[in-house]
Design a protein around this motif. Structure first.
Motif, PDB file in Angstrom:
ATOM      1  N   ILE A 140       0.956  -1.199   0.013  1.00 20.15           N
ATOM      2  CA  ILE A 140      -0.126   0.160  -0.167  1.00 20.15           C
ATOM      3  C   ILE A 140       0.881   1.205  -0.042  1.00 20.15           C
ATOM      4  O   ILE A 140       1.450   1.580   0.936  1.00 20.15           O
ATOM      5  CB  ILE A 140      -0.935   0.139   1.317  1.00 20.15           C
ATOM      6  CG1 ILE A 140      -1.833  -1.212   1.248  1.00 20.15           C
ATOM      7  CG2 ILE A 140      -1.577   1.352   1.114  1.00 20.15           C
ATOM      8  CD1 ILE A 140      -2.919  -1.246   2.375  1.00 20.15           C
ATOM      9  N   ASP A 141       0.836   1.869  -1.112  1.00 23.04           N
ATOM     10  CA  ASP A 141       1.879   3.102  -1.361  1.00 23.04           C
ATOM     11  C   ASP A 141       1.307   4.156  -0.507  1.00 23.04           C
ATOM     12  O   ASP A 141      -0.195   4.396  -0.553  1.00 23.04           O
ATOM     13  CB  ASP A 141       2.035   3.544  -2.843  1.00 23.04           C
ATOM     14  CG  ASP A 141       2.722   4.804  -2.995  1.00 23.04           C
ATOM     15  OD1 ASP A 141       2.818   5.745  -2.086  1.00 23.04           O
ATOM     16  OD2 ASP A 141       3.476   4.568  -3.834  1.00 23.04           O
ATOM     17  N   PRO A 142       2.128   4.938   0.469  1.00 27.36           N
ATOM     18  CA  PRO A 142       1.250   5.800   1.514  1.00 27.36           C
ATOM     19  C   PRO A 142       0.709   6.947   0.364  1.00 27.36           C
ATOM     20  O   PRO A 142      -0.382   7.716   0.945  1.00 27.36           O
ATOM     21  CB  PRO A 142       2.601   6.559   2.097  1.00 27.36           C
ATOM     22  CG  PRO A 142       3.600   5.515   2.120  1.00 27.36           C
ATOM     23  CD  PRO A 142       3.239   4.574   0.682  1.00 27.36           C
ATOM     24  N   VAL A 152      -0.932   6.743  -2.340  1.00 30.37           N
ATOM     25  CA  VAL A 152      -2.406   6.178  -3.242  1.00 30.37           C
ATOM     26  C   VAL A 152      -3.413   5.956  -2.630  1.00 30.37           C
ATOM     27  O   VAL A 152      -4.399   7.013  -2.738  1.00 30.37           O
ATOM     28  CB  VAL A 152      -1.892   4.973  -3.648  1.00 30.37           C
ATOM     29  CG1 VAL A 152      -3.127   4.519  -4.815  1.00 30.37           C
ATOM     30  CG2 VAL A 152      -0.885   5.145  -4.597  1.00 30.37           C
ATOM     31  N   PRO A 153      -3.934   5.302  -1.599  1.00 29.52           N
ATOM     32  CA  PRO A 153      -5.117   5.062  -0.710  1.00 29.52           C
ATOM     33  C   PRO A 153      -5.343   6.593   0.006  1.00 29.52           C
ATOM     34  O   PRO A 153      -4.405   6.768   0.952  1.00 29.52           O
ATOM     35  CB  PRO A 153      -5.058   3.918  -0.165  1.00 29.52           C
ATOM     36  CG  PRO A 153      -3.731   3.699   0.267  1.00 29.52           C
ATOM     37  CD  PRO A 153      -2.993   4.032  -1.104  1.00 29.52           C
ATOM     38  N   LYS A 154      -6.441   7.163  -0.079  1.00 31.90           N
ATOM     39  CA  LYS A 154      -6.599   8.216   0.793  1.00 31.90           C
ATOM     40  C   LYS A 154      -7.661   7.889   1.947  1.00 31.90           C
ATOM     41  O   LYS A 154      -7.998   8.653   2.743  1.00 31.90           O
ATOM     42  CB  LYS A 154      -7.456   9.332  -0.112  1.00 31.90           C
ATOM     43  CG  LYS A 154      -6.543   9.791  -1.358  1.00 31.90           C
ATOM     44  CD  LYS A 154      -6.992  11.141  -2.003  1.00 31.90           C
ATOM     45  CE  LYS A 154      -6.117  11.464  -3.071  1.00 31.90           C
ATOM     46  NZ  LYS A 154      -4.669  11.665  -2.815  1.00 31.90           N
ATOM     47  N   ASN A 155      -8.105   6.738   2.104  1.00 31.24           N
ATOM     48  CA  ASN A 155      -8.791   6.127   3.001  1.00 31.24           C
ATOM     49  C   ASN A 155      -8.570   4.681   3.083  1.00 31.24           C
ATOM     50  O   ASN A 155      -8.131   3.911   2.243  1.00 31.24           O
ATOM     51  CB  ASN A 155     -10.142   6.775   3.029  1.00 31.24           C
ATOM     52  CG  ASN A 155     -10.652   6.267   1.674  1.00 31.24           C
ATOM     53  OD1 ASN A 155     -10.705   5.354   1.131  1.00 31.24           O
ATOM     54  ND2 ASN A 155     -11.388   7.528   1.006  1.00 31.24           N
ATOM     55  N   ASP A 156      -9.250   4.200   4.085  1.00 30.69           N
ATOM     56  CA  ASP A 156      -9.502   2.715   4.294  1.00 30.69           C
ATOM     57  C   ASP A 156     -10.294   1.845   3.390  1.00 30.69           C
ATOM     58  O   ASP A 156      -9.698   0.952   2.622  1.00 30.69           O
ATOM     59  CB  ASP A 156     -10.339   2.264   5.715  1.00 30.69           C
ATOM     60  CG  ASP A 156      -9.473   2.696   6.837  1.00 30.69           C
ATOM     61  OD1 ASP A 156      -8.308   3.163   6.824  1.00 30.69           O
ATOM     62  OD2 ASP A 156      -9.940   2.706   7.908  1.00 30.69           O
ATOM     63  N   GLU A 157     -11.229   2.536   2.634  1.00 25.52           N
ATOM     64  CA  GLU A 157     -12.043   1.782   1.365  1.00 25.52           C
ATOM     65  C   GLU A 157     -11.163   1.662   0.295  1.00 25.52           C
ATOM     66  O   GLU A 157     -11.190   0.606  -0.234  1.00 25.52           O
ATOM     67  CB  GLU A 157     -13.189   3.086   0.919  1.00 25.52           C
ATOM     68  CG  GLU A 157     -13.975   2.242   0.088  1.00 25.52           C
ATOM     69  CD  GLU A 157     -15.203   3.070  -0.039  1.00 25.52           C
ATOM     70  OE1 GLU A 157     -15.828   2.807  -1.277  1.00 25.52           O
ATOM     71  OE2 GLU A 157     -15.455   3.969   0.449  1.00 25.52           O
ATOM     72  N   GLU A 158     -10.046   2.667   0.065  1.00 27.21           N
ATOM     73  CA  GLU A 158      -9.335   2.401  -1.120  1.00 27.21           C
ATOM     74  C   GLU A 158      -8.065   1.741  -0.772  1.00 27.21           C
ATOM     75  O   GLU A 158      -7.695   0.737  -1.701  1.00 27.21           O
ATOM     76  CB  GLU A 158      -8.747   3.715  -1.380  1.00 27.21           C
ATOM     77  CG  GLU A 158      -9.770   4.786  -2.091  1.00 27.21           C
ATOM     78  CD  GLU A 158      -8.984   6.283  -2.595  1.00 27.21           C
ATOM     79  OE1 GLU A 158      -7.785   6.277  -2.556  1.00 27.21           O
ATOM     80  OE2 GLU A 158      -9.971   7.201  -2.711  1.00 27.21           O
ATOM     81  N   ALA A 159      -7.903   1.406   0.595  1.00 25.78           N
ATOM     82  CA  ALA A 159      -6.877   0.463   0.871  1.00 25.78           C
ATOM     83  C   ALA A 159      -7.385  -0.913   0.639  1.00 25.78           C
ATOM     84  O   ALA A 159      -6.788  -1.976   0.373  1.00 25.78           O
ATOM     85  CB  ALA A 159      -6.342   0.875   2.142  1.00 25.78           C
ATOM     86  N   TRP A 160      -8.686  -1.092   1.135  1.00 22.76           N
ATOM     87  CA  TRP A 160      -9.217  -2.639   0.794  1.00 22.76           C
ATOM     88  C   TRP A 160      -9.416  -2.886  -0.663  1.00 22.76           C
ATOM     89  O   TRP A 160      -8.954  -4.285  -0.893  1.00 22.76           O
ATOM     90  CB  TRP A 160     -10.718  -2.203   1.427  1.00 22.76           C
ATOM     91  CG  TRP A 160     -11.038  -2.543   2.874  1.00 22.76           C
ATOM     92  CD1 TRP A 160     -11.759  -1.991   3.643  1.00 22.76           C
ATOM     93  CD2 TRP A 160     -10.506  -3.929   3.537  1.00 22.76           C
ATOM     94  NE1 TRP A 160     -11.652  -2.573   4.956  1.00 22.76           N
ATOM     95  CE2 TRP A 160     -10.936  -3.761   4.932  1.00 22.76           C
ATOM     96  CE3 TRP A 160      -9.625  -5.147   3.257  1.00 22.76           C
ATOM     97  CZ2 TRP A 160     -10.575  -4.575   5.950  1.00 22.76           C
ATOM     98  CZ3 TRP A 160      -9.614  -5.938   4.259  1.00 22.76           C
ATOM     99  CH2 TRP A 160      -9.845  -5.684   5.393  1.00 22.76           C
TER     100      TRP A 160
END
Length: 478
Positions: free
Chosen positions: A152-154, A156-164
């Motif tokens: 998970i690139d710091p 790229v995802p702006k929240n948990d949903e995008e990380a999922w």
């Protein structure tokens, strides 16, 4: 500039420093009353070191040093943000970066000690909707960064949903679990989600209930917004505010006293057993890399953990053998790594050197505008102020060269790297950097020459060889 505005700014600046000075004096008075002669000698040395570093622009932040569970030195230097209107105090709250990952790791161990999970449980057990690779990975892999799960690139995802989405759409692992090490926030993210799944409450609520309240960490808060009481903001040496990071949830901000409470609690097994603590300290998959609680140097019985988030930078050294704790929190990307070890050497009676001013910072702004003038200033300072600036550190010029290269100023970066290789004529890494700048500027013959010198002077872990092959293929195709 409006004279009236300038006068107000000066008054605010002076008042802020006066308040900080008074607070520091009160803390010093309390500490001095209960200090031994040896501690007082150490305190005076540390104070001189920290004051010099602040004057040289090498530290803006808070420092706390304890010996035998007693604070012997605590002070604030500088300001809470780029406006320089509010001085730092012991109550200032900092983003501690990766150190905050300790709270999820210890939460995992709390659940393990309660029998609610086992470190060797496969993460597929928790029904998180992950691909088939979850059947191979254990919680033990997660807490030691040995899972191999997608990165998970710091940025790229702006929240948990995008990380999922990143994790659930990643069909393959980077490596077989337990066979390698990769320090990445994807492991942290899944730890926090497992804590929620097992406990049945949000991660932040679990930490508050089981860590923050029992330890009376009264000035700690998850991801405080700008304007929150005692919150700091990070800024750089040009007094420019850093961007605010939008990322996965669960980052606890603390003041220096609360972080010290946390370290003491770990040392005294207040939350988890000694066995569990050492399970987190020692990484069975990568001994030299460290685990969830930073790096542990078993021979010296020393724990070291640092964290960086934009220009926030923090470190603590936890010396079990000599019962010394050193904490440095900064919001200005300072020299906390070096300072932590320098203070440790001082406390042990070893030789130490006060850091010098950064030559990179001294010529940076000028070099960005006119590289020739920047180089001219470099030589002027070397001739007239050599003892004051860090001319012996090759990374200073290397950092500036790369800043120019990232800014698309290829020719200017080449000039800085040429200066660096002239000053450090056998440094393989600098010749590798010069080769990269020549390559970016499509000066392939000169790039080859630089990469060959990098190999001659010790190599760059195969990078120079790879680049030589790449250039030769380009030349063949032309």
């Amino acid at each position: 500039m409006n004279i009236k505005f300038l006068l107000v700014a000066v008054i605010l600046f002076t008042n802020a420093l006066s308040a900080q000075k008074l607070n520091n004096l009160k803390e010093a008075e309390k500490i001095h009353q209960n200090s031994t002669k040896q501690e007082l000698a150490n305190i005076n040395q540390i104070d001189s070191l920290m004051a010099t570093c602040y004057e040289r622009g090498l530290f803006n932040g808070n420092v706390l040093i304890a010996k035998n569970d007693k604070i012997i030195y605590q002070k604030s230097f500088g300001f809470t943000d780029e406006t320089k209107q509010t001085a730092l105090s012991n109550n200032s709250i900092f983003n501690i970066g990766s150190i905050a990952k300790e709270f999820n790791a210890v939460s995992i161990m709390i659940l393990a000690e309660r029998g609610l999970l086992n470190l060797d449980d496969k993460i597929s057990k928790f029904n998180l909707g992950l691909p088939k690779w979850s059947e191979k990975i254990t919680i033990r892999h997660l807490i030691n960064y040995a899972s191999g799960i997608p990165r998970i690139d710091p940025l790229v995802p702006k929240n948990d949903e995008e990380a999922w989405k990143i994790l659930r759409n990643g069909d393959s692992l980077l490596f077989e679990p337990g066979t390698a090490y990769r320090y990445d926030n994807s492991n942290v993210f899944l730890q926090r989600r497992i804590i929620e799944k097992v406990s049945g409450i949000p991660y932040e609520e679990f930490v508050t209930k089981n860590i923050i309240k029992p330890l009376k960490m009264t000035n700690s808060v998850f991801e405080p917004k700008i304007g929150y009481k005692n919150r700091t903001s990070c800024y750089d040496f040009d007094n420019l505010k850093c961007p605010e990071l939008e990322f996965i949830s669960g980052w606890l901000w603390v003041d220096i006293n609360d972080l010290y409470k946390w370290i003491k609690a770990m040392n005294n097994n207040r939350l988890i057993s000694k066995e569990s603590f050492y399970t987190l300290l020692q990484n069975p998959y990568a001994i030299d890399e460290g685990g969830s609680l930073g790096r542990y140097f078993e021979k010296d019985e020393l724990q070291r953990h640092n964290g960086v988030s934009y220009k926030f930078e923090s470190i603590f050294l936890n010396d079990f053998k000599n019962k010394i704790t050193i904490i440095l929190l900064s919001n200005n990307l300072n020299r906390v790594w070096d300072l932590g070890h320098i203070i440790h050497n001082l406390m042990l009676g070893k030789e130490y050197e006060i850091p010098k001013k950064s030559i990179y910072r001294a010529i940076r702004k000028e070099a960005l505008n006119d590289v020739d003038k920047g180089i001219e200033t470099y030589y002027f300072l070397k001739k007239n102020s050599e003892k004051e600036y860090s001319f012996a550190n090759p990374s200073e010029l290397n950092t500036l060269g790369y800043e120019l290269l990232r800014a698309g100023k290829n020719i200017e970066s080449i000039e800085i790297f040429k200066l660096a290789t002239k000053e450090f004529s056998t440094n393989a890494n600098l010749f590798d950097s010069l080769g990269e700048a020549y390559y970016a500027n499509k000066q392939y013959d000169l790039a080859l020459n630089s990469y060959e010198k990098a190999i001659k002077f010790g190599g760059t872990n195969g990078n120079a060889e790879k680049m030589i092959d790449k250039i030769k293929k380009i030349e063949e195709n032309n």
